[in-house]
Design a protein around this motif. Structure first.
Motif, PDB file in Angstrom:
ATOM      1  N   SER A  15       0.519  -1.558  -0.197  1.00 54.58           N
ATOM      2  CA  SER A  15      -0.388   0.092   0.094  1.00 54.58           C
ATOM      3  C   SER A  15       0.987   1.258   0.015  1.00 54.58           C
ATOM      4  CB  SER A  15      -1.147  -0.019   1.297  1.00 54.58           C
ATOM      5  OG  SER A  15      -0.121  -0.471   2.305  1.00 54.58           O
ATOM      6  N   SER A  69     -11.971  -4.175   5.708  1.00 56.08           N
ATOM      7  CA  SER A  69     -10.372  -3.108   6.820  1.00 56.08           C
ATOM      8  C   SER A  69      -9.935  -4.031   7.736  1.00 56.08           C
ATOM      9  CB  SER A  69     -11.236  -2.161   6.011  1.00 56.08           C
ATOM     10  OG  SER A  69     -12.192  -2.124   7.454  1.00 56.08           O
ATOM     11  N   ARG A 209      -3.363   0.568  12.056  1.00 60.80           N
ATOM     12  CA  ARG A 209      -4.310   1.338  11.049  1.00 60.80           C
ATOM     13  C   ARG A 209      -3.618   0.941   9.579  1.00 60.80           C
ATOM     14  NH1 ARG A 209      -4.533   2.072  15.946  1.00 60.80           N
ATOM     15  NH2 ARG A 209      -4.885   3.719  16.699  1.00 60.80           N
ATOM     16  N   ASP A 210      -5.431   1.072   9.385  1.00 65.40           N
ATOM     17  CA  ASP A 210      -5.110   0.713   7.548  1.00 65.40           C
ATOM     18  C   ASP A 210      -3.836   1.582   7.083  1.00 65.40           C
ATOM     19  OD1 ASP A 210      -7.340  -1.487   7.413  1.00 65.40           O
ATOM     20  OD2 ASP A 210      -8.085   0.330   7.303  1.00 65.40           O
ATOM     21  N   SER A 211      -3.455   2.747   7.400  1.00 65.09           N
ATOM     22  CA  SER A 211      -2.162   3.496   6.803  1.00 65.09           C
ATOM     23  C   SER A 211      -1.392   3.027   7.499  1.00 65.09           C
ATOM     24  CB  SER A 211      -2.405   4.899   7.634  1.00 65.09           C
ATOM     25  OG  SER A 211      -3.036   5.401   8.681  1.00 65.09           O
ATOM     26  N   ASP A 231      -2.905  -5.057   2.110  1.00 67.68           N
ATOM     27  CA  ASP A 231      -4.813  -6.007   2.317  1.00 67.68           C
ATOM     28  C   ASP A 231      -4.507  -7.338   2.682  1.00 67.68           C
ATOM     29  OD1 ASP A 231      -5.869  -4.921  -1.373  1.00 67.68           O
ATOM     30  OD2 ASP A 231      -6.105  -3.777   0.706  1.00 67.68           O
TER      31      ASP A 231
END
Length: 257
Positions: A15, A69, A209-211, A231
């Motif tokens: 990502s 997520s 976190r996702d970030s 992902d």
């Protein structure tokens, strides 16, 4: 048997890289993905093998139903510090990996041998003799963690012994894939060489976190940014590739007799 198991899709950039439109689906007659999926961190070359056998995790972790997520995930505990090129024979020697745990007794056996192949200059044992659980929930390492053979036992024994995450500078591609497939540990990448600034027994917290993520060493007071896992995060959080597929409605859940 092996031909009926789904395999991970070809890895796309993590990502932290620009998303790619290229997509290779799961090779399975019953499992399909409809969005681009990144299962490999950016530090790992894509020139090696394209497929891997999948072994489901013994016990799936709980997470929000139907979510794809990564929710807020936090790990807190003591860290076990290693350096570079920790291979699968050091993680679990070949003679201790003759079984793949299908019940709790076998899982305990493989857990007791986690990191038992480390050289003798490692005076501190990850799992004490006679025990099946480690007091260290986070492993911190340098470059090329998990190199060597393709055995899924490597992440499985770490997870069975109580490890929640590995923070390394880079990973061997096969270890990263097996960690995602089994859902046993989070293979997290550090932006700097954390293993040179932490000591075995330090108290740490990992916030994901996702970030991206943050590792806090409460013993030294230092903090380190972690790269986003992409992902692969929700797959690990669900408990592995099969648990994730069932949660997302891609394959049916096992029937209860």
């Amino acid at each position: 048997m092996a031909s009926s198991l789904p395999t991970l899709p070809r890895a796309l950039p993590s990502s932290s890289s620009k998303p790619s439109s290229t997509f290779v689906p799961f090779r399975s007659p019953f499992l399909k993905i409809t969005s681009s999926t990144s299962f490999i961190p950016s530090s790992i070359s894509l020139s090696s093998r394209r497929t891997s056998s999948i072994i489901p995790r013994a016990t799936a972790s709980s997470s929000s139903e139907g979510s794809d997520s990564l929710a807020k995930t936090t790990f807190h505990g003591l860290c076990f510090v290693l350096k570079d090129n920790i291979d699968t024979d050091q993680i679990i020697p070949a003679d201790k990996a003759c079984i793949f745990p299908s019940n709790q007794q076998e899982r305990d056996e493989i857990a007791s041998n986690a990191l038992s192949g480390l050289p003798d200059f490692h005076k501190t044992r990850f799992v004490e003799p006679g025990e099946i659980k480690s007091k260290y929930s986070v492993i911190i390492a340098g470059e090329n963690f998990g190199c060597g053979s393709s055995r899924e036992h490597a992440p499985v024994c770490l997870g069975a012994a109580g490890a929640k995450a590995v923070v390394a500078q880079t990973y061997a591609r096969i270890f990263f894939r097996n960690s995602v497939a089994t859902g046993e540990v989070f293979p997290l990448e550090s932006e700097v060489r954390v293993c040179d600034e932490c000591t075995t027994g330090d108290t740490v917290t990992i916030e994901l976190r996702d970030s991206g993520g943050l590792l806090t060493n409460h013993t030294t007071g230092k903090q380190y940014k972690l790269k986003a896992i992409g992902d692969a995060g929700p797959v690990i959080d669900a408990g592995g590739i099969f648990a994730y597929a069932r949660k997302m409605g891609m394959i049916p859940s096992p029937s209860v007799a």
